[in-house]
Design an enzyme around this catalytic site. Sequence first.
Site, PDB file in Angstrom:
ATOM      1  N   ASP A  71      -1.609  39.081 -10.984  1.00  0.00           N
ATOM      2  CA  ASP A  71      -2.539  38.329 -10.150  1.00  0.00           C
ATOM      3  C   ASP A  71      -3.984  38.512 -10.593  1.00  0.00           C
ATOM      4  O   ASP A  71      -4.512  39.627 -10.606  1.00  0.00           O
ATOM      5  CB  ASP A  71      -2.390  38.784  -8.694  1.00  0.00           C
ATOM      6  CG  ASP A  71      -3.228  37.951  -7.743  1.00  0.00           C
ATOM      7  OD1 ASP A  71      -3.275  36.721  -7.915  1.00  0.00           O
ATOM      8  OD2 ASP A  71      -3.835  38.539  -6.833  1.00  0.00           O
TER       9      ASP A  71
ATOM     10  N   LYS B 197       1.781  25.430  -3.038  1.00  0.00           N
ATOM     11  CA  LYS B 197       0.562  24.800  -2.528  1.00  0.00           C
ATOM     12  C   LYS B 197       0.726  23.281  -2.609  1.00  0.00           C
ATOM     13  O   LYS B 197       0.104  22.601  -3.428  1.00  0.00           O
ATOM     14  CB  LYS B 197      -0.654  25.278  -3.305  1.00  0.00           C
ATOM     15  CG  LYS B 197      -0.921  26.767  -3.112  1.00  0.00           C
ATOM     16  CD  LYS B 197      -2.111  27.241  -3.927  1.00  0.00           C
ATOM     17  CE  LYS B 197      -2.352  28.729  -3.733  1.00  0.00           C
ATOM     18  NZ  LYS B 197      -3.477  29.236  -4.538  1.00  0.00           N
TER      19      LYS B 197
ATOM     20  N   LYS C 184       4.547  40.285  -2.251  1.00  0.00           N
ATOM     21  CA  LYS C 184       3.109  40.272  -2.473  1.00  0.00           C
ATOM     22  C   LYS C 184       2.466  41.498  -1.820  1.00  0.00           C
ATOM     23  O   LYS C 184       3.130  42.274  -1.128  1.00  0.00           O
ATOM     24  CB  LYS C 184       2.504  38.977  -1.934  1.00  0.00           C
ATOM     25  CG  LYS C 184       3.010  37.736  -2.679  1.00  0.00           C
ATOM     26  CD  LYS C 184       2.196  36.510  -2.337  1.00  0.00           C
ATOM     27  CE  LYS C 184       2.608  35.336  -3.193  1.00  0.00           C
ATOM     28  NZ  LYS C 184       1.757  34.140  -2.968  1.00  0.00           N
TER      29      LYS C 184
ATOM     30  N   GLU D 191       4.369  40.871  -7.086  1.00  0.00           N
ATOM     31  CA  GLU D 191       2.986  40.687  -7.508  1.00  0.00           C
ATOM     32  C   GLU D 191       2.306  42.037  -7.713  1.00  0.00           C
ATOM     33  O   GLU D 191       2.443  42.932  -6.874  1.00  0.00           O
ATOM     34  CB  GLU D 191       2.244  39.884  -6.440  1.00  0.00           C
ATOM     35  CG  GLU D 191       0.756  39.713  -6.687  1.00  0.00           C
ATOM     36  CD  GLU D 191       0.067  39.090  -5.474  1.00  0.00           C
ATOM     37  OE1 GLU D 191      -0.104  37.859  -5.467  1.00  0.00           O
ATOM     38  OE2 GLU D 191      -0.286  39.841  -4.538  1.00  0.00           O
TER      39      GLU D 191
ATOM     40  N   ARG E 271       0.820  -1.212   0.000  1.00  0.00           N
ATOM     41  CA  ARG E 271       0.000   0.000   0.000  1.00  0.00           C
ATOM     42  C   ARG E 271       0.851   1.258   0.000  1.00  0.00           C
ATOM     43  O   ARG E 271       0.540   2.231  -0.685  1.00  0.00           O
ATOM     44  CB  ARG E 271      -0.956  -0.031   1.194  1.00  0.00           C
ATOM     45  CG  ARG E 271      -1.825   1.222   1.376  1.00  0.00           C
ATOM     46  CD  ARG E 271      -2.414   1.757   0.088  1.00  0.00           C
ATOM     47  NE  ARG E 271      -3.095   0.751  -0.708  1.00  0.00           N
ATOM     48  CZ  ARG E 271      -3.392   0.916  -1.987  1.00  0.00           C
ATOM     49  NH1 ARG E 271      -3.032   2.024  -2.628  1.00  0.00           N
ATOM     50  NH2 ARG E 271      -4.024  -0.025  -2.648  1.00  0.00           N
TER      51      ARG E 271
END
Length: 315
Positions: free
Chosen positions: A251, A150, A182, A230, A115
Amino acid sequence: MRKSTSSKDFDQIAWNPTLEEACRELVHMAIREDLGPLGDCTTQALVSKGAVARASVVVRRAGVVAGISAAPVILQEFDPDLHWFPETADGKSVKAGQTIGRIEGPASALLTAERTLLNFLGRLSGIATLTRKYVDKVAGTKAAIYDTRKTTPGWRRLEKYAVRCGGGRNHRTGLFDAVLIKDNHLAFGAVDRHDPSSRFTPSQAVAKARQWIEKRVPQLVRSRMIVEIEVDTLDQLAEVLPAGPDLVLLDNMPPDMLRQAVACRDRIMPKVQLEASGGIDLETVRSVAETGVDRISIGALTHSAVVLDLGLDWQ
């Protein structure tokens, strides 16, 4: 006007000793959570220690493979006598029913490792498969597909490696290897330490970041460190371009605004690369790429990939 150094790119993750060690640490954690204090109770109760097994890892659904290089590391952490024989390579497209590797060794160890092995290969191959879909969607344009931070905690390097297997590119690995300014950094950064309400303009923030790099970053790393900022308006873009950031992150701009941003960049500072990000999916990525941006970063590559269905067929 500052000369841009936009030919720089983020470090691209390949299979190497550092990545192998990251994989090994994850396997140790997987073994602890799966075996606990007693080990594999079912296998210990029923399977002879002397039994030898052979099995094939088979793809149940077409996709792109990632994790072939990880398979021997995973198996050897369970038992050094488990041997892996690959039948394809990371980054290769595979069809349903295709064998990607064979395993031979103690039956008890293979049953216990099954597994964990499939979890690793399925997760990484799912990311590679989704990445390839995005890469194929923008084929023929100048845009490259990039990942983001992420990622699953602890899995970042492996997941970014899987993006590379799918034909994508790696954005910064962590907060340590690039400057990415940012809106929150602009909101909390003070130009005058005696006046907390004073705020950096985008160009001032880029200049401040370069000053910090010059003073604090070792020389060998300094020349490769990217400064990215950004922006979410065309006015911000026009203001910051003369400061010569390596990258500007656009963005959540719709395609029409992205085209205007590309025209603005071409007019003011052609060598600065533009990265589009925010809300881009398989349905919209082509229209974004056709605006002329250089890079498209997509968090879904790692946070929304579906595991590629794999199985172990016993011989």
